[in-house]
Design a protein around this motif. Sequence first.
Motif, short mmCIF file in Angstrom:
data_model
loop_
_atom_site.label_atom_id
_atom_site.label_comp_id
_atom_site.label_asym_id
_atom_site.label_seq_id
_atom_site.Cartn_x
_atom_site.Cartn_y
_atom_site.Cartn_z
N GLU A 122 0.95 -1.17 0.01
CA GLU A 122 0.05 0.01 -0.10
C GLU A 122 0.96 1.20 0.01
O GLU A 122 0.51 1.99 -0.53
CB GLU A 122 -0.83 -0.06 1.13
CG GLU A 122 -2.07 -0.95 1.12
CD GLU A 122 -2.95 -0.65 0.13
OE1 GLU A 122 -3.40 0.26 -0.21
OE2 GLU A 122 -3.49 -1.77 -0.68
N ALA A 123 2.03 1.16 0.85
CA ALA A 123 2.94 2.31 0.85
C ALA A 123 3.64 2.73 -0.50
O ALA A 123 3.77 3.72 -1.13
CB ALA A 123 4.03 2.16 1.70
N LEU A 124 3.77 1.52 -1.12
CA LEU A 124 4.32 1.67 -2.52
C LEU A 124 3.21 2.14 -3.63
O LEU A 124 3.50 3.14 -4.51
CB LEU A 124 4.78 0.33 -3.25
CG LEU A 124 6.20 -0.46 -2.58
CD1 LEU A 124 6.33 -1.62 -3.27
CD2 LEU A 124 7.21 0.63 -3.06
N LYS A 181 3.19 5.95 -3.12
CA LYS A 181 4.49 6.55 -3.51
C LYS A 181 4.67 6.63 -5.06
O LYS A 181 4.96 7.82 -5.65
CB LYS A 181 5.64 5.68 -3.09
CG LYS A 181 6.99 6.27 -3.67
CD LYS A 181 8.10 5.44 -3.07
CE LYS A 181 9.41 5.90 -3.64
NZ LYS A 181 10.56 4.93 -3.10
N TYR A 182 3.58 5.48 -5.75
CA TYR A 182 3.81 5.77 -7.17
C TYR A 182 2.15 5.63 -7.63
O TYR A 182 1.61 5.03 -8.25
CB TYR A 182 4.59 4.42 -7.76
CG TYR A 182 5.79 4.38 -7.36
CD1 TYR A 182 6.81 5.07 -8.18
CD2 TYR A 182 6.20 3.31 -6.58
CE1 TYR A 182 8.30 5.08 -7.90
CE2 TYR A 182 7.63 3.38 -6.22
CZ TYR A 182 8.68 4.07 -6.75
OH TYR A 182 9.96 3.93 -6.60
N LYS A 235 5.36 5.23 -16.98
CA LYS A 235 6.82 5.16 -16.30
C LYS A 235 6.51 4.84 -14.94
O LYS A 235 7.19 3.97 -14.31
CB LYS A 235 7.43 6.55 -16.77
CG LYS A 235 8.90 6.35 -16.36
CD LYS A 235 9.87 7.53 -16.58
CE LYS A 235 11.07 7.34 -16.00
NZ LYS A 235 12.10 8.68 -16.28
N THR A 236 5.64 5.41 -14.26
CA THR A 236 5.39 5.45 -12.83
C THR A 236 5.04 4.12 -12.58
O THR A 236 5.61 3.46 -11.42
CB THR A 236 4.37 6.58 -12.47
OG1 THR A 236 4.98 7.75 -12.55
CG2 THR A 236 4.23 6.29 -11.01
N GLN A 237 3.88 3.52 -13.36
CA GLN A 237 3.48 2.15 -13.11
C GLN A 237 4.48 1.07 -13.33
O GLN A 237 4.52 0.14 -12.68
CB GLN A 237 2.34 2.17 -14.15
CG GLN A 237 0.89 2.83 -13.69
CD GLN A 237 0.74 2.58 -12.36
OE1 GLN A 237 0.12 1.28 -12.03
NE2 GLN A 237 0.32 3.74 -11.69
N GLU A 292 9.25 -2.12 -8.22
CA GLU A 292 9.34 -1.97 -6.84
C GLU A 292 8.92 -3.30 -6.04
O GLU A 292 9.21 -3.75 -5.06
CB GLU A 292 8.96 -0.63 -6.14
CG GLU A 292 9.76 0.41 -6.69
CD GLU A 292 11.05 0.40 -5.91
OE1 GLU A 292 11.13 -0.11 -4.82
OE2 GLU A 292 11.89 1.37 -6.06
N THR A 293 7.52 -3.52 -6.57
CA THR A 293 6.76 -4.45 -6.15
C THR A 293 7.44 -5.78 -6.09
O THR A 293 7.35 -6.64 -5.27
CB THR A 293 5.19 -4.70 -6.71
OG1 THR A 293 4.55 -3.54 -6.48
CG2 THR A 293 4.25 -5.62 -6.16
N MET A 294 7.83 -6.29 -7.44
CA MET A 294 8.49 -7.42 -7.65
C MET A 294 9.63 -7.57 -6.82
O MET A 294 10.14 -8.59 -6.33
CB MET A 294 8.84 -7.65 -8.96
CG MET A 294 7.80 -7.64 -10.15
SD MET A 294 6.93 -9.11 -9.59
CE MET A 294 7.76 -10.61 -9.83
#
Length: 258
Positions: free
Chosen positions: A96-98, A101-102, A108-110, A116-118
Amino acid sequence: MKKRILLLFGIISVFLLLAGCTEVNKPITAESTGFWNEYIVYPLSWLIVHMADWLGGSFGLSLIVVTIIIRTIILPLMIKQTKSSKAMQALQPEMEALKKKYSSKDQKTQQLLQQETMALFQKHGVNPMAGCFPLIVQMPILIGFYHAISRTRAIAQDNFLWFDLGDKDPYYILPIVAGITTFIQQKMMMAGQTNQNPQMAMMLWMMPIMIVIFALNFPAALSLYWVVGNIFTIVQTYFIKGPELRAPATGKAGGAKK
């Protein structure tokens, strides 16, 4: 989560295709050829028939025992699924924090969010697709059961309790029980996650509904397999996640005492 839903629909489509189109009216014997017949359908047919001989000729009891044997064999996968579910739940705050953040929707953000999730999954050794592995393993077995029952005359013509194994449940009891036990199993597996993830909440209801639809249209022996398997998984999940499942009730009790 969307990938898991697409994978689930893909598996179900393959199940329907194979259940309806693969030699379903051709008797299964030791002389049947082809990988599917030799290594899945005939071994299941042989095991059910011989188990029935050991159990006084009851194919219903044989199906229950064979189901328990199969579920015991794939138990390590089921335990892995349960542990993966717990690990995914533990990572929810960081995920949820990620997302915050994005939060931008640009491509590009996605992409950064996915990376970051991986990385988060790899850091904690979590496989988001692990929850689908038991289903992938069970589908060939379920299709094999369908063919073994339909293509082994002795099984299809036997009866157990109030239903014929080769026909639909005339009172729709097994399909309803199959749906209820699937819901309970899903609810236990997803404990604490559905409030945070609407897609999981959708899956919680979608899977039982699909199981009921299948059970209404396939031989009662398949529903029996699914019900026994679900009960096995419910008991297994209770012992693995027992403290976690009881935690909300304990917390409420503790709050009342204060």
